[in-house]
Design a protein around this motif. Sequence first.
Motif, PDB file in Angstrom:
ATOM      1  N   UNK A   1       0.751  -1.197  -0.296  1.00 36.30           N
ATOM      2  CA  UNK A   1      -0.113   0.055  -0.145  1.00 36.30           C
ATOM      3  C   UNK A   1       1.097   1.432  -0.062  1.00 36.30           C
ATOM      4  N   UNK A   2       0.678   2.061  -1.114  1.00 34.86           N
ATOM      5  CA  UNK A   2       0.876   3.373  -0.837  1.00 34.86           C
ATOM      6  C   UNK A   2       1.124   4.089   0.407  1.00 34.86           C
ATOM      7  N   UNK A   3       2.704   5.009   0.198  1.00 33.03           N
ATOM      8  CA  UNK A   3       2.237   5.854   1.756  1.00 33.03           C
ATOM      9  C   UNK A   3       1.503   6.849   1.438  1.00 33.03           C
ATOM     10  N   UNK A   4       0.674   7.808   1.901  1.00 33.23           N
ATOM     11  CA  UNK A   4      -0.005   8.841   2.033  1.00 33.23           C
ATOM     12  C   UNK A   4       0.066   9.857   3.248  1.00 33.23           C
ATOM     13  N   UNK A   5       1.071  10.932   3.071  1.00 32.27           N
ATOM     14  CA  UNK A   5       0.742  11.486   3.810  1.00 32.27           C
ATOM     15  C   UNK A   5       0.454  12.847   4.090  1.00 32.27           C
ATOM     16  N   UNK A   6       0.658  14.263   4.005  1.00 32.63           N
ATOM     17  CA  UNK A   6       0.422  15.175   4.252  1.00 32.63           C
ATOM     18  C   UNK A   6       1.108  16.327   4.916  1.00 32.63           C
ATOM     19  N   UNK A   7       2.360  16.829   4.937  1.00 32.89           N
ATOM     20  CA  UNK A   7       2.917  17.644   5.647  1.00 32.89           C
ATOM     21  C   UNK A   7       3.434  19.666   5.326  1.00 32.89           C
ATOM     22  N   UNK A   8       3.107  20.123   6.240  1.00 29.25           N
ATOM     23  CA  UNK A   8       3.275  21.313   5.971  1.00 29.25           C
ATOM     24  C   UNK A   8       4.687  22.453   7.407  1.00 29.25           C
ATOM     25  N   UNK A   9       4.270  23.906   6.352  1.00 26.43           N
ATOM     26  CA  UNK A   9       5.603  24.877   6.452  1.00 26.43           C
ATOM     27  C   UNK A   9       4.796  25.489   6.978  1.00 26.43           C
ATOM     28  N   UNK A  10       3.737  26.447   7.875  1.00 22.26           N
ATOM     29  CA  UNK A  10       2.698  27.436   7.654  1.00 22.26           C
ATOM     30  C   UNK A  10       2.894  28.502   8.187  1.00 22.26           C
ATOM     31  N   UNK A  11       3.516  30.130   7.871  1.00 23.06           N
ATOM     32  CA  UNK A  11       3.828  30.952   8.685  1.00 23.06           C
ATOM     33  C   UNK A  11       2.355  31.785   8.341  1.00 23.06           C
ATOM     34  N   UNK A  12       2.558  33.522   8.738  1.00 24.84           N
ATOM     35  CA  UNK A  12       1.687  34.433   8.435  1.00 24.84           C
ATOM     36  C   UNK A  12       1.424  35.017   6.958  1.00 24.84           C
ATOM     37  N   UNK A  13       2.818  34.486   5.562  1.00 27.12           N
ATOM     38  CA  UNK A  13       2.333  35.132   4.573  1.00 27.12           C
ATOM     39  C   UNK A  13       2.406  33.982   3.537  1.00 27.12           C
ATOM     40  N   UNK A  14       3.305  32.590   4.063  1.00 28.68           N
ATOM     41  CA  UNK A  14       3.262  31.287   3.142  1.00 28.68           C
ATOM     42  C   UNK A  14       3.613  30.098   3.791  1.00 28.68           C
ATOM     43  N   UNK A  15       2.211  29.446   3.042  1.00 30.48           N
ATOM     44  CA  UNK A  15       1.764  27.972   3.722  1.00 30.48           C
ATOM     45  C   UNK A  15       2.752  27.263   2.100  1.00 30.48           C
ATOM     46  N   UNK A  16       3.438  26.478   2.892  1.00 27.12           N
ATOM     47  CA  UNK A  16       4.521  25.333   2.087  1.00 27.12           C
ATOM     48  C   UNK A  16       3.523  24.155   2.714  1.00 27.12           C
ATOM     49  N   UNK A  17       3.155  23.196   0.779  1.00 29.83           N
ATOM     50  CA  UNK A  17       2.343  21.954   2.027  1.00 29.83           C
ATOM     51  C   UNK A  17       3.593  20.687   1.021  1.00 29.83           C
ATOM     52  N   UNK A  18       3.773  19.503   1.169  1.00 31.18           N
ATOM     53  CA  UNK A  18       4.425  18.548   0.806  1.00 31.18           C
ATOM     54  C   UNK A  18       3.725  17.290   0.811  1.00 31.18           C
ATOM     55  N   UNK A  19       3.044  16.501   0.035  1.00 35.69           N
ATOM     56  CA  UNK A  19       2.005  16.028  -0.039  1.00 35.69           C
ATOM     57  C   UNK A  19       1.850  14.437  -0.537  1.00 35.69           C
ATOM     58  N   UNK A  20       1.215  13.645  -0.438  1.00 35.22           N
ATOM     59  CA  UNK A  20       1.440  12.531  -1.475  1.00 35.22           C
ATOM     60  C   UNK A  20      -0.296  12.172  -1.116  1.00 35.22           C
ATOM     61  N   UNK A  21      -0.880  11.969  -2.150  1.00 36.25           N
ATOM     62  CA  UNK A  21      -1.912  11.387  -2.211  1.00 36.25           C
ATOM     63  C   UNK A  21      -2.541  12.475  -0.864  1.00 36.25           C
ATOM     64  N   UNK A  22      -4.359  12.350   0.129  1.00 31.68           N
ATOM     65  CA  UNK A  22      -4.744  12.873   0.938  1.00 31.68           C
ATOM     66  C   UNK A  22      -4.941  14.439   0.070  1.00 31.68           C
ATOM     67  N   UNK A  23      -5.641  14.345  -1.066  1.00 28.06           N
ATOM     68  CA  UNK A  23      -6.048  16.330  -1.067  1.00 28.06           C
ATOM     69  C   UNK A  23      -7.005  16.529  -0.056  1.00 28.06           C
TER      70      UNK A  23
END
Length: 262
Positions: A1-23
Amino acid sequence: MSEEFARFIVTKEIRFKYAKGMRDIFGKELHVYHEIFFFIAGDAEFVSELGARKLSPFTTVIIPKDTFHSFVVHGNEADYCRCVLNFESVSELDELISAKLKNVFITTNANLKELFVKMQALESSTFSQLEREILLKALFAQILVALNEHENSVFDVLINPLTEQVLAYIDQNIEKSLSVRSLANMLYISESYLAHVFKKDLRISIHKYILEKRLIIANNRIKKGIPAMQVAAECGFRDYSGFYRQYKKMFGISPLDTKQKT
């Protein structure tokens, strides 16, 4: 089974997401923030008002705010891997953002790949939150500098001229009563044929497209201080209560709260 994840770095101005699956975002083809999308793996297609293109690994898509688009996943959802940057205003970088994010375009610039790889590593690093925020902004600035909208964005499939006509008419007549019937009558074609062509090109119904377009325009006007009831009428809403309900559903806050935030 493929690994699914969603990881974030969130600041007051920028939102960064690194994700697989899990829209985590569905049904938001238009939004009030800019997006820089880095495709890593999977079987997906980018759709815009310019056309559609199958994405190859390590492709970057530039999407200015208020611009219609969607990502269509054809293969296994769990294999869909990407990095996404969302932002509106970023201190000291707004002039660069305005210069670099004028139009939708697609690039396979190798420099961008390196910068996104560094962002992925930053997400799992042992740096403090403050250090991550500083480094994220520095990498984000480098990405902006590396963007070149003059690169040729080739689309596999261009939209039908009929759809182009409809899009132009909607843009110029957003305050009018717009429906599949009125648009079909204007073009002297059947409602079913128009609805089919539009949905095939943009993967969205005409009704939903018009609604989202009106709400985006309304949001921008309310931010400029124009009263919400006036904005609703100017954007083609005949019923304020219906406008209020749809506005809150799309943006998560009421028109009044939007005005107070600006």
